[in-house]
Design a protein around this motif. Structure first.
Motif, PDB file in Angstrom:
ATOM      1  N   ALA A 130       0.958  -1.125  -0.013  1.00 17.46           N
ATOM      2  CA  ALA A 130      -0.064  -0.029  -0.020  1.00 17.46           C
ATOM      3  C   ALA A 130       0.825   1.022  -0.073  1.00 17.46           C
ATOM      4  CB  ALA A 130      -0.845  -0.079   1.258  1.00 17.46           C
ATOM      5  N   GLU A 169      -1.806   7.315   8.206  1.00 19.17           N
ATOM      6  CA  GLU A 169      -2.246   5.832   8.388  1.00 19.17           C
ATOM      7  C   GLU A 169      -1.704   5.111   9.318  1.00 19.17           C
ATOM      8  OE1 GLU A 169      -3.788   5.626   3.678  1.00 19.17           O
ATOM      9  OE2 GLU A 169      -1.602   5.308   4.160  1.00 19.17           O
ATOM     10  N   LEU A 205      -6.555   2.996   2.227  1.00 22.18           N
ATOM     11  CA  LEU A 205      -5.334   2.108   2.527  1.00 22.18           C
ATOM     12  C   LEU A 205      -5.344   0.900   2.122  1.00 22.18           C
ATOM     13  CD1 LEU A 205      -2.584   1.697   4.143  1.00 22.18           C
ATOM     14  CD2 LEU A 205      -3.825   0.984   6.132  1.00 22.18           C
ATOM     15  N   PHE A 206      -6.375   0.122   2.375  1.00 23.41           N
ATOM     16  CA  PHE A 206      -6.460  -1.369   1.697  1.00 23.41           C
ATOM     17  C   PHE A 206      -6.814  -1.314   0.339  1.00 23.41           C
ATOM     18  CE2 PHE A 206      -7.597  -2.253   6.450  1.00 23.41           C
ATOM     19  CZ  PHE A 206      -6.072  -3.151   6.781  1.00 23.41           C
ATOM     20  N   ARG A 251      -5.926   0.570  -1.905  1.00 22.34           N
ATOM     21  CA  ARG A 251      -4.320   1.050  -2.528  1.00 22.34           C
ATOM     22  C   ARG A 251      -3.524  -0.214  -2.578  1.00 22.34           C
ATOM     23  NH1 ARG A 251      -2.985   5.543   0.717  1.00 22.34           N
ATOM     24  NH2 ARG A 251      -1.269   4.473   1.464  1.00 22.34           N
ATOM     25  N   ALA A 252      -3.651  -0.918  -1.509  1.00 19.48           N
ATOM     26  CA  ALA A 252      -2.590  -2.358  -1.505  1.00 19.48           C
ATOM     27  C   ALA A 252      -3.246  -3.441  -2.453  1.00 19.48           C
ATOM     28  CB  ALA A 252      -2.769  -2.862  -0.168  1.00 19.48           C
TER      29      ALA A 252
END
Lengths: 251, 251
Positions: A223, A229, B219-220, B222-223
């Motif tokens: 990420a 974050e 965040l997740f 993006r991963a």
């Protein structure tokens, strides 16, 4: 791109000649930030001779005793690897540096990490890297000399600089502080916090860790976390820790 | 592209170590046709040691006493040069090899010629070249080690081969089920689970959610999570939920 933001890190290089040749390779491509983790005795005639006119890189090299220290201020850490590993890591080829670098943000300090001549990087060193760069060598004879690998990657960094210099340079947008990429140290604190929390709740059995931490690392590295974050996750962990403490106090 | 059509020619190289390192660099990139014009005594320990596993390139090298002989069967001859010469020659950068190679035709035998360590190619040798390739080094420190230059150019040749061979070769590897990307529904269940856990521990105040869930989603997303990672997170949340329930039971 500012070449001062790129650090090349050589881990436990065992030949002074290779270190000298690596310094020369970097300098031809405009790089100057060299870190050496537990190097051999390298300030030798052979080393300076192979460095040719790049002696100042050797004189100014950051010499340290662990990879963690060498990358402490870096927010993007790219490992080099000759081969695909079983645990599938995000892998790029050298000509894809540009995308990785831009994704890391204009202010990111970036480390490119080279392993030992014979054995490369250990798994725990690889775990500190968010990406692997693989030079596309042939199968069956894939091992480049370390200074040769440095030359190829430095060349690709140079090509990015030249392309960047070709465009009209405008002031980059200022990144809000919370959106700045988290640096290595902040991430490591977060991982420690995560690990201890999971041990507390019984999710992670220290005697049988089942690759849990590497899998979390891989996820978050992919990420590319920013500072706010990291705080978000740490706040969550702290609240869980508190809950766990209340259990202990109540029991 | 057939790599057998590419010959690397080293002119009057004065160090056996450099010849060995050049052979190794070529072999890592799938090249094997090496010619040496008036080399130093090169079948030395230093040379074979630097060649690592590429000894056969040294054994099979075409050794000759003039550049003309080394390039006699070549229809495209590209010289290497560190700097721009006053005499304006057609110049390319290494990544532009592909255009030059295709312009020469599929059957062309191609020579890439490397000059002496200190003085490069003479004007009469340059006159035998139809193009110059210039590695984009920095001004003021432009001289790559010869084996390093061989490595960079061999790498660019390799990249052409890979692009040419990039067409379907074999069935792509089957992705393990856990590595399949998580589908939308799985992600939504995970987010619900995360939200309720955070409310339970008091980290998320439903009356003042402070953008927490959107920040986790960002965040997740993006991963790009896979299934086993969703399970990893949900397992963690379940262990916390259990802890929280024990608190309630105890209070």
């Amino acid at each position: 791109m500012d070449n001062k933001k790129i650090r090349f890190v050589l881990v436990e290089t065992s030949s002074g000649g290779n270190i000298g040749a690596a310094a020369r390779a970097m300098k031809t491509m405009g790089l100057s930030d060299l870190a050496l983790v537990n190097p051999c005795e390298f300030r030798t005639y052979e080393c300076y001779s192979r460095a040719s006119g790049a002696a100042e890189l050797l004189d100014d090299a950051l010499v340290c005793d662990s990879l963690e220290v060498a990358i402490a201020d870096c927010s993007l850490v790219i490992g080099t690897s000759a081969r695909l590993r079983t645990l599938s890591w995000p892998q790029i080829e050298p000509h894809e540096f540009e995308q990785s670098f831009s994704a890391a943000g204009a202010d990111a300090k970036i480390a490119v990490v080279f392993g030992r001549e014979r054995s490369g990087l250990t798994n725990s060193e690889l775990a500190l890297c968010s990406q692997l760069v693989v030079i596309p060598s042939v199968e069956g004879f894939s091992s480049l000399n370390i200074a040769a690998a440095v030359q190829v990657l430095a060349y690709e960094v140079r090509r990015i600089s030249l392309r960047a210099g070709a465009q009209p340079v405008s002031a980059p947008e200022k990144t809000p502080p919370g959106e700045l990429p988290a640096v290595h140290e902040e991430l490591e604190h977060m991982y420690k916090h995560l690990e201890s929390t999971m041990v507390n709740t019984g999710y992670l059995d220290p005697d049988n860790p089942r690759m849990m931490m590497p899998r979390f690392r891989r996820l978050f590295n992919r990420a590319g976390m920013n500072r706010s974050e990291v705080q978000l996750i740490r706040g969550l962990l702290a609240s869980l820790q508190k809950a766990a403490n209340r259990i202990k106090a109540g029991s």
